[in-house]
Design an enzyme around this catalytic site. Structure first.
Site, PDB file in Angstrom:
ATOM      1  N   ASP A 109       0.864  -1.180   0.000  1.00 45.47           N
ATOM      2  CA  ASP A 109       0.000   0.000   0.000  1.00 45.47           C
ATOM      3  C   ASP A 109       0.904   1.234   0.000  1.00 45.47           C
ATOM      4  O   ASP A 109       1.685   1.439   0.937  1.00 45.47           O
ATOM      5  CB  ASP A 109      -0.886  -0.016   1.241  1.00 45.47           C
ATOM      6  CG  ASP A 109      -1.967   1.060   1.214  1.00 45.47           C
ATOM      7  OD1 ASP A 109      -2.081   1.757   0.189  1.00 45.47           O
ATOM      8  OD2 ASP A 109      -2.674   1.204   2.223  1.00 45.47           O
ATOM      9  N   ASP A 160      -3.087   2.579  -5.882  1.00 47.83           N
ATOM     10  CA  ASP A 160      -1.978   2.617  -4.928  1.00 47.83           C
ATOM     11  C   ASP A 160      -1.839   1.367  -4.071  1.00 47.83           C
ATOM     12  O   ASP A 160      -1.126   1.381  -3.062  1.00 47.83           O
ATOM     13  CB  ASP A 160      -2.103   3.843  -4.024  1.00 47.83           C
ATOM     14  CG  ASP A 160      -3.385   3.847  -3.197  1.00 47.83           C
ATOM     15  OD1 ASP A 160      -4.261   2.988  -3.445  1.00 47.83           O
ATOM     16  OD2 ASP A 160      -3.520   4.717  -2.317  1.00 47.83           O
ATOM     17  N   GLU A 161      -2.479   0.267  -4.446  1.00 47.66           N
ATOM     18  CA  GLU A 161      -2.307  -0.949  -3.658  1.00 47.66           C
ATOM     19  C   GLU A 161      -2.460  -2.189  -4.526  1.00 47.66           C
ATOM     20  O   GLU A 161      -3.165  -2.192  -5.534  1.00 47.66           O
ATOM     21  CB  GLU A 161      -3.290  -0.995  -2.488  1.00 47.66           C
ATOM     22  CG  GLU A 161      -4.743  -1.083  -2.905  1.00 47.66           C
ATOM     23  CD  GLU A 161      -5.676  -1.272  -1.708  1.00 47.66           C
ATOM     24  OE1 GLU A 161      -5.344  -2.073  -0.801  1.00 47.66           O
ATOM     25  OE2 GLU A 161      -6.736  -0.634  -1.691  1.00 47.66           O
TER      26      GLU A 161
END
Length: 233
Positions: free
Chosen positions: A12, A107-108
């Site tokens: 993350d 973003d992960e």
């Protein structure tokens, strides 16, 4: 198929949009940076740097409220093309490590490293290597969780932010989850959490102690699923 535990990593990127803005303008480092819409247009916070979060600012908060909490915050409009390019570079690093990558958002992502390691603990070094590559090659910080399944890996990645690496070894899943609030489990939203609280259930450990038959009678098939998740399955 091997019967050895799976080796799952959740990565993350920390305060992603704000971190990219700091990367582009190093003068912003250490300052409260907010990415989102202007308060006069009823904008909301899309991302907040960690110095901004120290004032109690969180994503999805109305921008006017964020500026009440931190009047000196620097508000920047989102630059999605730039964020997508940084995300692409990070995901390329992950896919270079394993062909089994599941990107969950900009973003992960999850990685399955089961076939990339000879022994389970090797996953920890691989995860640390990934974290260092993202920092050195892209310039962004990331928090990682290492576990035997996706749920526990994701919860673990959130335990030590920013820049943490939290490991839950095989057999430790239930004990790791036990003291945490039930809302960390997938499928446990505010309504379900409230119903569980009325039953005296506040933590994952509380939930794991309930008889499966009671959960089935109260929540149907969802109750069965929650019972498994509470045990780290």
């Amino acid at each position: 198929m091997s019967d050895r535990p799976r080796a799952i990593v959740h990565l993350d990127l920390d305060a992603f949009f704000a971190a990219v803005e700091v990367l582009e303008n190093p003068d912003l480092a250490g300052k409260p940076v907010l990415v989102g819409g202007r308060p006069e247009t009823r904008g909301v916070v899309a991302a907040a740097s960690y110095p901004a979060r120290a004032f109690g600012i969180r994503s999805a908060m109305p921008m006017y409220r964020a500026l009440q909490l931190c009047p000196q915050a620097i508000v920047l409009p989102p630059r999605h093309r730039l964020y997508r390019e940084c995300s692409r570079r990070v995901m390329a690093i992950l896919r270079h490590t394993s062909p089994l990558v599941e990107q969950m958002s900009i973003d992960e992502a999850f990685l399955d490293l089961t076939e990339e390691v000879a022994i389970w603990d090797d996953t920890i070094e691989l995860a640390r290597h990934l974290q260092n590559r993202v920092r050195q090659e892209v310039g962004l910080g990331a928090s990682l969780g290492v576990a035997t399944n996706k749920l526990v890996a994701k919860v673990a990645s959130d335990r030590d932010k920013p820049g943490g690496l939290t490991v839950v070894r095989p057999g430790e899943e239930a004990s790791f989850l036990a003291p945490l609030p039930v809302k960390v489990l997938w499928g446990v939203g505010p309504v379900t959490a409230e119903r569980l609280a009325e039953m005296g259930v506040k933590t994952v450990g509380d939930l794991a102690q309930l008889p499966g038959a009671q959960l089935r009678s109260c929540f149907g098939r969802h109750g069965e699923s929650m019972a498994r998740l509470a045990r780290g399955i």
